[in-house]
Design an enzyme around this catalytic site. Structure first.
Site, PDB file in Angstrom:
ATOM      1  N   HIS A  34     -26.345  18.916   0.703  1.00 53.72           N
ATOM      2  CA  HIS A  34     -25.266  17.990   0.334  1.00 53.72           C
ATOM      3  C   HIS A  34     -25.732  16.524   0.425  1.00 53.72           C
ATOM      4  O   HIS A  34     -24.935  15.630   0.671  1.00 53.72           O
ATOM      5  CB  HIS A  34     -24.010  18.224   1.188  1.00 53.72           C
ATOM      6  CG  HIS A  34     -23.268  19.460   0.774  1.00 53.72           C
ATOM      7  ND1 HIS A  34     -22.374  19.488  -0.262  1.00 53.72           N
ATOM      8  CD2 HIS A  34     -23.344  20.739   1.244  1.00 53.72           C
ATOM      9  CE1 HIS A  34     -21.893  20.729  -0.401  1.00 53.72           C
ATOM     10  NE2 HIS A  34     -22.471  21.508   0.490  1.00 53.72           N
ATOM     11  N   ASP A  36     -27.963  15.478  -2.145  1.00 52.46           N
ATOM     12  CA  ASP A  36     -28.434  15.073  -3.487  1.00 52.46           C
ATOM     13  C   ASP A  36     -27.457  14.130  -4.189  1.00 52.46           C
ATOM     14  O   ASP A  36     -27.861  13.091  -4.717  1.00 52.46           O
ATOM     15  CB  ASP A  36     -28.829  16.278  -4.368  1.00 52.46           C
ATOM     16  CG  ASP A  36     -27.733  17.299  -4.627  1.00 52.46           C
ATOM     17  OD1 ASP A  36     -26.652  17.187  -4.013  1.00 52.46           O
ATOM     18  OD2 ASP A  36     -27.972  18.214  -5.449  1.00 52.46           O
ATOM     19  N   GLY A 122     -25.528  31.600  -3.816  1.00 50.94           N
ATOM     20  CA  GLY A 122     -26.009  30.259  -3.473  1.00 50.94           C
ATOM     21  C   GLY A 122     -27.458  30.033  -3.846  1.00 50.94           C
ATOM     22  O   GLY A 122     -28.124  29.147  -3.304  1.00 50.94           O
ATOM     23  N   SER A 125     -27.917  30.594  -9.596  1.00 57.09           N
ATOM     24  CA  SER A 125     -28.049  31.359 -10.845  1.00 57.09           C
ATOM     25  C   SER A 125     -27.511  30.537 -12.012  1.00 57.09           C
ATOM     26  O   SER A 125     -28.016  30.630 -13.129  1.00 57.09           O
ATOM     27  CB  SER A 125     -27.304  32.687 -10.736  1.00 57.09           C
ATOM     28  OG  SER A 125     -25.967  32.450 -10.386  1.00 57.09           O
ATOM     29  N   ASP A 170     -30.469  21.554  -7.928  1.00 59.54           N
ATOM     30  CA  ASP A 170     -30.683  22.922  -8.417  1.00 59.54           C
ATOM     31  C   ASP A 170     -31.427  22.920  -9.758  1.00 59.54           C
ATOM     32  O   ASP A 170     -32.373  23.682  -9.963  1.00 59.54           O
ATOM     33  CB  ASP A 170     -29.345  23.648  -8.591  1.00 59.54           C
ATOM     34  CG  ASP A 170     -28.535  23.673  -7.304  1.00 59.54           C
ATOM     35  OD1 ASP A 170     -29.089  23.342  -6.249  1.00 59.54           O
ATOM     36  OD2 ASP A 170     -27.343  24.017  -7.378  1.00 59.54           O
ATOM     37  N   TYR A 220     -16.201  21.549  -3.051  1.00 62.18           N
ATOM     38  CA  TYR A 220     -17.427  20.799  -3.367  1.00 62.18           C
ATOM     39  C   TYR A 220     -17.053  19.426  -3.942  1.00 62.18           C
ATOM     40  O   TYR A 220     -17.540  18.386  -3.489  1.00 62.18           O
ATOM     41  CB  TYR A 220     -18.274  21.579  -4.379  1.00 62.18           C
ATOM     42  CG  TYR A 220     -19.616  20.952  -4.641  1.00 62.18           C
ATOM     43  CD1 TYR A 220     -20.731  21.315  -3.903  1.00 62.18           C
ATOM     44  CD2 TYR A 220     -19.768  19.951  -5.604  1.00 62.18           C
ATOM     45  CE1 TYR A 220     -21.960  20.721  -4.131  1.00 62.18           C
ATOM     46  CE2 TYR A 220     -20.982  19.355  -5.841  1.00 62.18           C
ATOM     47  CZ  TYR A 220     -22.084  19.748  -5.105  1.00 62.18           C
ATOM     48  OH  TYR A 220     -23.297  19.157  -5.322  1.00 62.18           O
TER      49      TYR A 220
HETATM   50  C1  GLA Z   1     -24.972  23.086  -4.755  1.00 60.59           C
HETATM   51  C2  GLA Z   1     -25.136  21.953  -5.775  1.00 60.59           C
HETATM   52  C3  GLA Z   1     -26.326  21.063  -5.437  1.00 60.59           C
HETATM   53  C4  GLA Z   1     -26.273  20.610  -3.977  1.00 60.59           C
HETATM   54  C5  GLA Z   1     -25.993  21.777  -3.044  1.00 60.59           C
HETATM   55  C6  GLA Z   1     -25.760  21.336  -1.625  1.00 60.59           C
HETATM   56  O1  GLA Z   1     -26.059  23.962  -4.829  1.00 60.59           O
HETATM   57  O2  GLA Z   1     -25.298  22.474  -7.082  1.00 60.59           O
HETATM   58  O3  GLA Z   1     -26.377  19.964  -6.309  1.00 60.59           O
HETATM   59  O4  GLA Z   1     -25.337  19.580  -3.809  1.00 60.59           O
HETATM   60  O5  GLA Z   1     -24.865  22.546  -3.448  1.00 60.59           O
HETATM   61  O6  GLA Z   1     -26.891  20.743  -1.108  1.00 60.59           O
END
Ligand code: GLA
Length: 383
Positions: A34, A36, A122, A125, A170, A220
């Site tokens: 969390h 990024d 998580g 995908s 990601d 989120y």
């Molecule tokens: C998800 C989001 C990422 C990042 C993570 C937490 O995977 O897609 O951008 O914020 O949560 O680190």
């Protein structure tokens, strides 16, 4: 073209002399969660679980999509692309829409998709399918985007078609992954460095809670808004602070009341950004024990301050906290379910997983799944 990754069996029947096949992997993240979308650092890597697409051009202005996993096809006219929330096709169409939004022609194509990235675990995908599509269309039509542009385009598809205001981690990891390396990514500048990750005596083990609570995407976006609210409070005194990356813990203490939930959210993010920087130093010194302790602290912050864990994730981390073969563990990714990431001594993996599975079943009534992952290359054309 990479010879290293074979075309998976379920897609072979779609391959012919006009097709190309693209692979784009899921990801893990060692530390920096969390951070990024707060312009901080992350330390992800691409893994040996991926999404594959077979694509070929079509004469008609129509997109013919087929998922081998769902055994389902979707056909859409090129001028009728719109989100299909919660449906696998939305990730593909979201990418098409981004190319169209640039004013580029995306003529008709036929695309078949298969993946072995577990859904809802998580491991990104969704980023993997977005990046596979972005990479494939770029190759098929010669759009000329570089990897950075592809990651950004795929991220925007997630924002607009999946409705999650995700950061860049990601998609960046899926596109830029490098075998046996983690990526230290500065999410403000998108500068990155590869670090070799060699853990000869250890295995990276993901323990899958087998749950994905429905809060995941709505909360989120709430966290993201809470971080922005924190920045606005800090800016009143320190206008130079443009994101939590620029804030110090003293600024957070000074500008945000301690009994405000936003205080805890911001404290976690600022401390996590520091933890990543010092955690990388631990890894460079080969001090895995110190790194592992930081993983546990990250988990505690995500659970108690950032509020994105859940009882199943907490159970799995607490169950290994004092285990002599586990160097570090924490929840990974967005939270509210999915996997924990664990660094475990090789010889102890089997026994650990078996004993956890029993306890987990008793505690939650759920099966515990696990994956031992290896670090692989990012997006590439494989055929
Ligand atoms: C998800 C989001 C990422 C990042 C993570 C937490 O995977 O897609 O951008 O914020 O949560 O680190």
């Amino acid at each position: 073209m990479s010879q290293q990754y074979p075309v998976p069996a379920p897609l072979k029947e779609f391959v012919n002399s006009n097709t190309m096949v693209v692979r784009s992997p899921g990801r893990i993240n060692l530390i920096g969660e969390h951070t990024d979308y707060n312009n901080g650092f992350v330390l992800p890597a691409a893994i040996d679980k991926a999404v594959y697409v077979v694509i070929e051009k079509k004469e008609e202005p129509v997109y013919e999509l087929f998922s081998t996993d769902f055994n389902e096809s979707v056909t859409i006219s090129a001028n009728k692309v719109q989100p299909a929330f919660g449906h696998w096709s939305t990730y593909i169409l979201g990418v098409v829409a981004q190319y169209q939004a640039k004013g580029w022609q995306v003529p008709g194509f036929r695309l078949a998709v298969y993946g072995d990235v577990p859904l809802g675990a998580g491991l990104s995908s969704s980023a993997a399918i977005e990046c596979a599509t972005a990479f494939a269309l770029n190759e098929l039509y010669g759009f000329g985007l570089n990897r950075r542009d592809l990651a950004l385009l795929a991220q925007k598809a997630e924002h607009e078609f999946a409705g999650v205001k995700c950061g860049i981690m990601d998609q960046f990891a899926s596109v830029f992954g490098k075998k046996d390396h983690v990526i230290r990514l500065d999410c403000r500048s998108l500068d990155y460095e590869y670090f070799p990750l060699s853990l000869p005596d250890y295995e990276i083990v993901l323990l899958d809670t087998n749950v994905k609570h429905s809060l995941a995407s709505s909360e989120y976006n709430v966290r993201r808004a809470q971080c922005e609210a924190g920045v606005a409070m800090i800016q009143k005194k320190y206008p130079q602070v443009l994101s939590l990356r620029d804030a110090t813990i003293d600024m957070v203490r000074e500008c945000i009341p301690g009994d405000d939930i936003i205080f805890l959210r911001c404290k976690y993010v600022v401390e996590e950004t520091d933890r990543l920087v010092t955690g990388c130093e631990d890894l460079q010194r080969g001090d895995l024990a110190a790194f592992g302790q930081k993983m546990f602290r990250t988990h505690d912050g995500l659970s108690k301050e950032y509020g994105v864990s859940c009882p199943e994730l907490d159970y799995l981390v607490d169950a290994v906290r004092n285990h002599p073969a586990v160097i570090g563990a924490r929840m990974m990714g967005g939270g509210f379910g999915g996997c924990t990431i664990n660094i475990v001594r090789k010889e102890a993996v089997k026994e650990l997983v078996n004993s956890l599975a029993d306890g987990y079943k008793k505690e939650t009534g759920l099966e515990l799944k696990h994956y031992e992952v290896n670090i692989e290359d990012g997006s590439s054309r494989i055929s």
